[in-house]
Design an enzyme around this catalytic site. Sequence first.
Site, mmCIF file in Angstrom:
data_model
loop_
_atom_site.group_PDB
_atom_site.id
_atom_site.type_symbol
_atom_site.label_atom_id
_atom_site.label_comp_id
_atom_site.label_asym_id
_atom_site.label_seq_id
_atom_site.Cartn_x
_atom_site.Cartn_y
_atom_site.Cartn_z
ATOM 1 C CG MET A 14 -2.073 -0.979 1.108
ATOM 2 S SD MET A 14 -3.201 -0.621 -0.252
ATOM 3 C CE MET A 14 -4.009 0.842 0.362
ATOM 4 C CG HIS A 15 2.689 2.265 -3.770
ATOM 5 N ND1 HIS A 15 2.325 3.193 -4.721
ATOM 6 C CD2 HIS A 15 2.421 1.048 -4.319
ATOM 7 C CE1 HIS A 15 1.880 2.569 -5.799
ATOM 8 N NE2 HIS A 15 1.918 1.257 -5.574
ATOM 9 C CG MET A 16 1.199 8.869 -2.359
ATOM 10 S SD MET A 16 0.607 9.128 -0.672
ATOM 11 C CE MET A 16 0.473 10.883 -0.632
#
Length: 88
Positions: A14-16
Amino acid sequence: MVSKKVTIINEQGMHMRPAGVLSKAVKAHPDCDVTLNANGKSVKAKAPMQIMSACMKKGCEVEIVCDGAEEEAVLNEIAAMFESGFGE
């Protein structure tokens, strides 16, 4: 209150970008509180930085908890986003 467990399938976790997509979808339902429980943390899904602070990597199990108006529909929408890998 309803909940469902899903697994992160994104290679980068769950990156940006997926955190932003998720928070935007949650904000579209202001009468339903969405909380993510993962890695011993509980975070509100309306804030991308909070989502990223839970350090959800690929393979991490996440419990989505929805409470409020149309909670079942919101839960299904959010779970489908996780299950599709947020389009990545």
